[in-house]
Design a protein around this motif. Sequence first.
Motif, PDB file in Angstrom:
ATOM      1  N   GLU A 121       7.402  55.654  86.235  1.00 11.87           N
ATOM      2  CA  GLU A 121       8.521  55.156  85.444  1.00 11.87           C
ATOM      3  C   GLU A 121       8.533  55.801  84.054  1.00 11.87           C
ATOM      4  O   GLU A 121       7.479  56.199  83.534  1.00 11.87           O
ATOM      5  CB  GLU A 121       8.357  53.645  85.238  1.00 11.87           C
ATOM      6  CG  GLU A 121       9.300  52.808  86.053  1.00 11.87           C
ATOM      7  CD  GLU A 121       9.274  51.347  85.618  1.00 11.87           C
ATOM      8  OE1 GLU A 121      10.347  50.766  85.560  1.00 11.87           O
ATOM      9  OE2 GLU A 121       8.190  50.804  85.345  1.00 11.87           O
ATOM     10  N   ARG A 181      13.471  52.049  82.656  1.00 12.82           N
ATOM     11  CA  ARG A 181      13.646  50.667  82.222  1.00 12.82           C
ATOM     12  C   ARG A 181      13.347  50.583  80.731  1.00 12.82           C
ATOM     13  O   ARG A 181      12.598  51.392  80.179  1.00 12.82           O
ATOM     14  CB  ARG A 181      12.700  49.744  82.992  1.00 12.82           C
ATOM     15  CG  ARG A 181      13.223  49.405  84.394  1.00 12.82           C
ATOM     16  CD  ARG A 181      12.499  48.212  84.958  1.00 12.82           C
ATOM     17  NE  ARG A 181      11.064  48.439  84.942  1.00 12.82           N
ATOM     18  CZ  ARG A 181      10.170  47.449  84.832  1.00 12.82           C
ATOM     19  NH1 ARG A 181      10.573  46.200  84.711  1.00 12.82           N
ATOM     20  NH2 ARG A 181       8.887  47.726  84.843  1.00 12.82           N
ATOM     21  N   ALA A 216      24.614  42.970  81.128  1.00 10.63           N
ATOM     22  CA  ALA A 216      24.255  41.616  80.712  1.00 10.63           C
ATOM     23  C   ALA A 216      24.772  41.295  79.314  1.00 10.63           C
ATOM     24  O   ALA A 216      25.137  40.166  79.019  1.00 10.63           O
ATOM     25  CB  ALA A 216      22.746  41.442  80.771  1.00 10.63           C
ATOM     26  N   SER A 230      12.421  47.872  77.412  1.00  9.26           N
ATOM     27  CA  SER A 230      12.162  46.537  76.887  1.00  9.26           C
ATOM     28  C   SER A 230      12.499  46.564  75.408  1.00  9.26           C
ATOM     29  O   SER A 230      12.298  47.575  74.731  1.00  9.26           O
ATOM     30  CB  SER A 230      10.697  46.156  77.094  1.00  9.26           C
ATOM     31  OG  SER A 230       9.944  46.622  76.010  1.00  9.26           O
ATOM     32  N   PHE A 245       4.773  42.059  80.832  1.00  7.07           N
ATOM     33  CA  PHE A 245       5.619  43.008  81.578  1.00  7.07           C
ATOM     34  C   PHE A 245       4.766  43.870  82.487  1.00  7.07           C
ATOM     35  O   PHE A 245       3.530  43.912  82.340  1.00  7.07           O
ATOM     36  CB  PHE A 245       6.461  43.878  80.632  1.00  7.07           C
ATOM     37  CG  PHE A 245       5.659  44.688  79.660  1.00  7.07           C
ATOM     38  CD1 PHE A 245       5.108  45.909  80.042  1.00  7.07           C
ATOM     39  CD2 PHE A 245       5.454  44.245  78.351  1.00  7.07           C
ATOM     40  CE1 PHE A 245       4.376  46.661  79.140  1.00  7.07           C
ATOM     41  CE2 PHE A 245       4.721  44.993  77.457  1.00  7.07           C
ATOM     42  CZ  PHE A 245       4.178  46.202  77.848  1.00  7.07           C
ATOM     43  N   ALA A 260      14.344  41.400  75.925  1.00  4.77           N
ATOM     44  CA  ALA A 260      15.128  41.887  77.049  1.00  4.77           C
ATOM     45  C   ALA A 260      14.323  42.949  77.753  1.00  4.77           C
ATOM     46  O   ALA A 260      13.582  43.699  77.116  1.00  4.77           O
ATOM     47  CB  ALA A 260      16.444  42.472  76.548  1.00  4.77           C
ATOM     48  N   LEU A 261      14.434  42.980  79.085  1.00  3.62           N
ATOM     49  CA  LEU A 261      13.703  43.996  79.828  1.00  3.62           C
ATOM     50  C   LEU A 261      14.462  44.276  81.116  1.00  3.62           C
ATOM     51  O   LEU A 261      14.574  43.399  81.968  1.00  3.62           O
ATOM     52  CB  LEU A 261      12.283  43.501  80.137  1.00  3.62           C
ATOM     53  CG  LEU A 261      11.214  44.534  80.516  1.00  3.62           C
ATOM     54  CD1 LEU A 261       9.868  43.865  80.635  1.00  3.62           C
ATOM     55  CD2 LEU A 261      11.524  45.332  81.748  1.00  3.62           C
ATOM     56  N   ASP A 262      15.030  45.460  81.231  1.00  4.02           N
ATOM     57  CA  ASP A 262      15.753  45.811  82.446  1.00  4.02           C
ATOM     58  C   ASP A 262      16.129  47.281  82.399  1.00  4.02           C
ATOM     59  O   ASP A 262      15.802  47.970  81.437  1.00  4.02           O
ATOM     60  CB  ASP A 262      17.009  44.939  82.585  1.00  4.02           C
ATOM     61  CG  ASP A 262      17.256  44.587  84.049  1.00  4.02           C
ATOM     62  OD1 ASP A 262      16.984  45.441  84.911  1.00  4.02           O
ATOM     63  OD2 ASP A 262      17.709  43.457  84.314  1.00  4.02           O
ATOM     64  N   THR A 263      16.843  47.727  83.431  1.00  2.00           N
ATOM     65  CA  THR A 263      17.331  49.097  83.377  1.00  2.00           C
ATOM     66  C   THR A 263      18.434  49.159  82.337  1.00  2.00           C
ATOM     67  O   THR A 263      19.094  48.146  82.063  1.00  2.00           O
ATOM     68  CB  THR A 263      17.916  49.513  84.734  1.00  2.00           C
ATOM     69  OG1 THR A 263      19.001  48.641  85.035  1.00  2.00           O
ATOM     70  CG2 THR A 263      16.878  49.430  85.821  1.00  2.00           C
ATOM     71  N   GLN A 315      21.771  47.708  83.617  1.00  2.00           N
ATOM     72  CA  GLN A 315      21.766  46.252  83.763  1.00  2.00           C
ATOM     73  C   GLN A 315      21.867  45.582  82.407  1.00  2.00           C
ATOM     74  O   GLN A 315      22.572  44.586  82.236  1.00  2.00           O
ATOM     75  CB  GLN A 315      20.462  45.795  84.440  1.00  2.00           C
ATOM     76  CG  GLN A 315      20.347  46.122  85.907  1.00  2.00           C
ATOM     77  CD  GLN A 315      21.244  45.234  86.763  1.00  2.00           C
ATOM     78  OE1 GLN A 315      21.843  44.273  86.282  1.00  2.00           O
ATOM     79  NE2 GLN A 315      21.357  45.575  88.048  1.00  2.00           N
ATOM     80  N   LEU A 316      21.127  46.121  81.426  1.00  2.00           N
ATOM     81  CA  LEU A 316      21.145  45.531  80.091  1.00  2.00           C
ATOM     82  C   LEU A 316      22.544  45.585  79.502  1.00  2.00           C
ATOM     83  O   LEU A 316      23.044  44.615  78.926  1.00  2.00           O
ATOM     84  CB  LEU A 316      20.171  46.269  79.166  1.00  2.00           C
ATOM     85  CG  LEU A 316      18.689  45.904  79.316  1.00  2.00           C
ATOM     86  CD1 LEU A 316      17.842  46.782  78.413  1.00  2.00           C
ATOM     87  CD2 LEU A 316      18.452  44.435  78.991  1.00  2.00           C
TER      88      LEU A 316
END
Lengths: 365, 246
Positions: B32, B204, B225, B206, B26, B215-218, B221-222
């Motif tokens: 961040e 973000r 998904a 993970s 990653f 899983a890795l996203d904002t 978004q998660l």
Amino acid sequence: MKKSNFQSFVKKEFLHIFRDVRTMMLVLLIPVVLMVLFGFAISTEIHNLNVAVVVPNKSESIRQAVNRLACNPYFTLVDEVANTDIDPVLRSGKADAVVVFDEDYDRILAQRNAGINTPPAMQFIIDASNTNVAQSGAAYLQQVLAENHTPQQLLNLHLLYNPQMKSAYNFVPGIMGFIFILICAMMASVSIVREKEMGTMEVLLVSPVRPFKIIMAKMIPYFMISCVNLMTILLIAHHLLHVPMSGGWWGIIVVSLIYLILSLTLGLLISTIATSQAVALLVSAMLLLLPMMMLSGMVFPLENLPTVLSPLPNIIPARWYIQAIRKLMIMGLPLSAVWREVLIMIAMIIVLLVVALKRFKDKLE
Amino acid sequence: MNDVVISVTELTKCFGDFTAVDHISFDVKRGEIFGFLGANGAGKTTAMRMLCGLSFPTSGSGSVAGFDIMTEGEKIKCHIGYMSQKFSLYNDLTVWENIRFFAGIYGLSKSETKERAQRILEQLHFTSERNTLVGALPLGWKQKLSFAVATIHNPGIVFLDEPTGGVDPITRRQFWEMIYEAAHAGTTIFVTTHYMDEAEYCSRVSIMVDGKVCALDTPSQLKRAFAATSMDEVFRQLARGAKRGE
């Protein structure tokens, strides 16, 4: 940058120690208390042994013998008792020993002096529930009372180095061996383990300070406190207990500093083994202090060990230190006379340090 | 200036037969707030220790603050801050002594130390507690002070290992405000947590399961998904598949 972070580290370690006033007092006072205790109060010498006498008649020679007892500082004459009262006087604890003179004391003495074999002229009855007191007491009594029984001395006793057999001479090196292990090994290891237990060690390891420096910084305050203690002990020993220091101060100090480093190395090793402060304390007590008391020659003579166990004291660091200090302090030998002890201690430092640093590195992973 | 401050490829750590961290990759960008989630035993702490230079990876590569984690661990240590789940200040030292000590081991000069200490004390409204023993402070205050001390040398990246464990909701809120402030000032925050509401605050997230990043996203978004309404649901869907127990 390098220097300042090390300094602030050492400063912090001192703060820890000074903040805990009780511990600090303890650390600085233990040597004084132990020295005074062993030097004055606890002593293997016998003072004021209570002696009762059974006197069948008041002949001149008996009177003289009794007088000699009464005047001697080692004895206190408590009572004249009848033959039948020997048991009660011992049982009640009024007397530790009873000296019984024979009715024919004068005649036997005279025959002795003429060179004729005779039965004993007196009898010692001693309370042996404390074997040390009984043994030394009997020896003292014999020396004081048997003098005029042997006109020609068979034996010429000459005690070297400590002619008065002062027990303080014997204890001072032992106390030194004990205190430095206590402070350097036990306290230093506990202080390192405390950081592990509290979780601060992790934060330190994430900082740019090298692990080796962390350890050094933790050791330095204990080393310095021990140096203060060393001076206290030597001064008390010399000025209060009149220990001769006949080998010169420098030799004693050099050997002691080597022993301090050795103790710190032991502490470091323990800190890599122990996972909590309690374990560190226990390990130091069981693996260091206890064997030290038993096997260093501090309390029990090493010559008394059974043959199977006789190599065991060789691995006790304090044994070599105490032996060296005795030579320097009491026998008055120069530093060159203890090269063997010094070399053994240095070898121990090297071996322990290698093992400890290796373990310390492995632990970090 | 490179905008990626932490970059990890195929990072793996084995202890004997056991693979604690299994080929994770990653990137984390400057500024961040990177949430590093996972159930107990998923390998979070092991991964974090490798990033901090506390342990070497078995294989894979990575860089933190521009330094290689295999070879430049010591340099990394100068550029990161770290706050562990255990309280990591000294209870028997005062607030000021703690600040001075940590400033000292990061090599700050006397004047720098004074200035930063002043700033921290004012920021936390601690000026009157300067000479109080840290042990006498309430836990929430300690945690805030811990964070301030962990960032005393202005590190580019701060690693926070479950920083809010055992802290009350209000203090947690305040703590996160401090984190936001630091991130806003350009500090990258790498944080592990068990609180899913905190995961929502991250830029973000993970999620690690059994040593892998699943899983890795904002957060938004998660949630999309996984068709979930909260991060909590996302986490539970993923963690259900875990083979390693507690």
